[in-house]
Structures are given as structure tokens and as C-alpha cells.
Design a protein around this motif. Structure first.
Motif, PDB file in Angstrom:
ATOM      1  N   GLU A  52       0.799  -1.220   0.000  1.00 36.46           N
ATOM      2  CA  GLU A  52       0.000   0.000   0.000  1.00 36.46           C
ATOM      3  C   GLU A  52       0.836   1.277   0.000  1.00 36.46           C
ATOM      4  O   GLU A  52       0.303   2.375  -0.052  1.00 36.46           O
ATOM      5  N   ALA A  54       2.467   2.724  -2.203  1.00 36.31           N
ATOM      6  CA  ALA A  54       2.248   3.541  -3.396  1.00 36.31           C
ATOM      7  C   ALA A  54       1.062   4.488  -3.238  1.00 36.31           C
ATOM      8  O   ALA A  54       0.964   5.493  -3.938  1.00 36.31           O
ATOM      9  N   GLU A  55       0.171   4.212  -2.293  1.00 38.40           N
ATOM     10  CA  GLU A  55      -0.986   5.074  -2.035  1.00 38.40           C
ATOM     11  C   GLU A  55      -0.604   6.337  -1.278  1.00 38.40           C
ATOM     12  O   GLU A  55      -1.406   7.253  -1.166  1.00 38.40           O
ATOM     13  N   GLY A  56       0.583   6.366  -0.697  1.00 37.58           N
ATOM     14  CA  GLY A  56       1.001   7.503   0.106  1.00 37.58           C
ATOM     15  C   GLY A  56       1.196   7.098   1.551  1.00 37.58           C
ATOM     16  O   GLY A  56       1.152   5.916   1.912  1.00 37.58           O
ATOM     17  N   SER A  58      -0.606   7.324   4.309  1.00 36.08           N
ATOM     18  CA  SER A  58      -1.653   6.572   5.002  1.00 36.08           C
ATOM     19  C   SER A  58      -1.638   5.103   4.607  1.00 36.08           C
ATOM     20  O   SER A  58      -1.804   4.221   5.448  1.00 36.08           O
ATOM     21  N   GLY A  59      -1.437   4.835   3.329  1.00 34.31           N
ATOM     22  CA  GLY A  59      -1.362   3.452   2.869  1.00 34.31           C
ATOM     23  C   GLY A  59      -0.188   2.729   3.491  1.00 34.31           C
ATOM     24  O   GLY A  59      -0.301   1.572   3.911  1.00 34.31           O
ATOM     25  N   ARG A  62      -1.035   2.109   7.160  1.00 33.03           N
ATOM     26  CA  ARG A  62      -2.076   1.084   7.250  1.00 33.03           C
ATOM     27  C   ARG A  62      -1.462  -0.305   7.059  1.00 33.03           C
ATOM     28  O   ARG A  62      -1.702  -1.221   7.845  1.00 33.03           O
ATOM     29  N   GLN A 132      -6.660   6.982   4.966  1.00 36.53           N
ATOM     30  CA  GLN A 132      -6.676   7.247   3.528  1.00 36.53           C
ATOM     31  C   GLN A 132      -5.848   8.491   3.240  1.00 36.53           C
ATOM     32  O   GLN A 132      -5.692   9.354   4.093  1.00 36.53           O
ATOM     33  N   ASP A 134      -2.628  11.029   1.940  1.00 33.49           N
ATOM     34  CA  ASP A 134      -1.213  11.184   2.256  1.00 33.49           C
ATOM     35  C   ASP A 134      -1.012  11.998   3.536  1.00 33.49           C
ATOM     36  O   ASP A 134      -0.100  12.811   3.635  1.00 33.49           O
TER      37      ASP A 134
END
Length: 176
Positions: A52, A54-56, A58-59, A62, A132, A134
Motif C-alpha cells: 500500500e 504507493a498510495e502515500g 496513510s497506505g 495502514r 486514507q 497522504d
């Protein structure tokens, strides 16, 4: 994470700094980060691969928190906070021990601006599944203002990060 800081890559410096607390250190890395893994491979720290990432931020948080071993609490810090010292980690750990009535213990600047490192009570672990964007854990922390204890650290160390080549150049120039 591979920028040179005092002759060693930043990521290695950060892991060594965290290891000085005597606590287990877990490093969250993107699923494909061989160069980052190589600079810490010989250290006594565990790594987890976070798809995760790559989502920033928060990813990444998480995915990393999901893989943490069970504990009463866990500390998170950003890898690019170049000025953090072992004493900063220890100060936040000490606050967790001496102020157990909180859910979050957070490093802050000497002027009181919240930063890193941050310790979360394990009861907050399920809330990381909803992070969710960044912004990392900020949305979660904002839900618990009365249960967050700020730990003042020297100067701006709790927030001082270097994100751009220009910031790195300016920082290096100031150190000469």
C-alpha cells in the motif's frame, strides 16, 4: 531515504537511531525497494513490505501497522526526519511510561507544534485500517486531542524533514 547523512544513507541512520532505544525496530518498505533494503540488511531490525506504500503515507502506515506484532503500544516515525536523535525517541518512550493515562504520546517542537515520533496505544490499532490519503495518522490523532500527550523535543527536530533536492542542498550548505 538513500541521501548521505554524515557518511551513511539516511534510512540506515534512522534505523540505527531508533535501535538505540533498545526496543525492537520494524522498518516498513515499499514492496520493491532493494536499494533501501540493502542499506539496512545487516542491522538487527525487521522489515515488512507494504504494498500500500504507493498510495502515500496513510497506505504505508495502514499496511505496516497491520503487520506489527502484538504489543501494548507501538511507535511510528517518518524516515525523513533527519534531525531526530536517540534522546528524542527515549523522551517519547519515557512519556509513555510516566503518563500512562493517554492513548497517544507525540514528539513536538520546542514551540509545541506536534511532530514525531508518535506512540499509539494498541487499542487504536483497528483505526489504522481506515486511513486514507497522504496525511498519515493525523486524522486519527485529531479524534483524540484530550488523550494526546505532547513531548517537547529540542528545536524543530520533531518536524524537520527534507523532501526536495533544494531542501537537501540548503541543509548541506548550512552544515558546512
Amino acid at each position: 531515504m538513500l541521501e548521505d547523512v554524515g557518511g551513511i544513507p539516511l534510512l540506515r541512520r534512522q534505523v540505527l537511531t531508533a535501535m538505540e532505544t533498545g526496543q525492537p525496530v520494524l522498518v516498513a518498505l515499499p514492496a520493491s525497494a532493494p536499494a533501501r533494503l540493502a542499506v539496512i540488511a545487516d542491522l538487527d531490525a525487521s522489515t515488512v513490505h507494504v504494498a500500500e506504500a504507493a498510495e502515500g503515507l496513510s497506505g504505508a502506515m495502514r499496511g505496516a501497522v497491520r503487520q506489527l506484532p502484538q504489543a501494548d503500544a507501538f511507535m511510528i516515525t517518518l524516515g525523513d526526519l533527519v534531525s531526530l536523535q536517540p534522546s528524542d525517541f527515549k523522551a517519547v518512550l519515557d512519556a509513555h511510561t510516566t503518563r500512562p493515562d493517554y492513548l497517544i504520546w507525540r514528539g513536538a517542537t520546542s514551540a509545541g507544534k506536534p511532530g514525531h515520533p508518535v506512540i499509539f496505544d494498541d487499542s487504536l490499532r483497528p483505526e489504522f485500517t481506515n486511513l486514507q490519503g497522504d496525511h498519515g495518522g493525523n486524522a486519527l490523532i485529531k479524534r483524540y486531542p484530550a488523550q494526546t500527550h505532547l513531548v517537547p523535543l529540542a528545536g524543530n527536530r520533531a518536524r524537520f524533514d527534507l523532501d526536495t533536492p533544494e531542501e537537501w542542498d540548503a541543509w548541506r550548505s548550512a552544515r558546512l
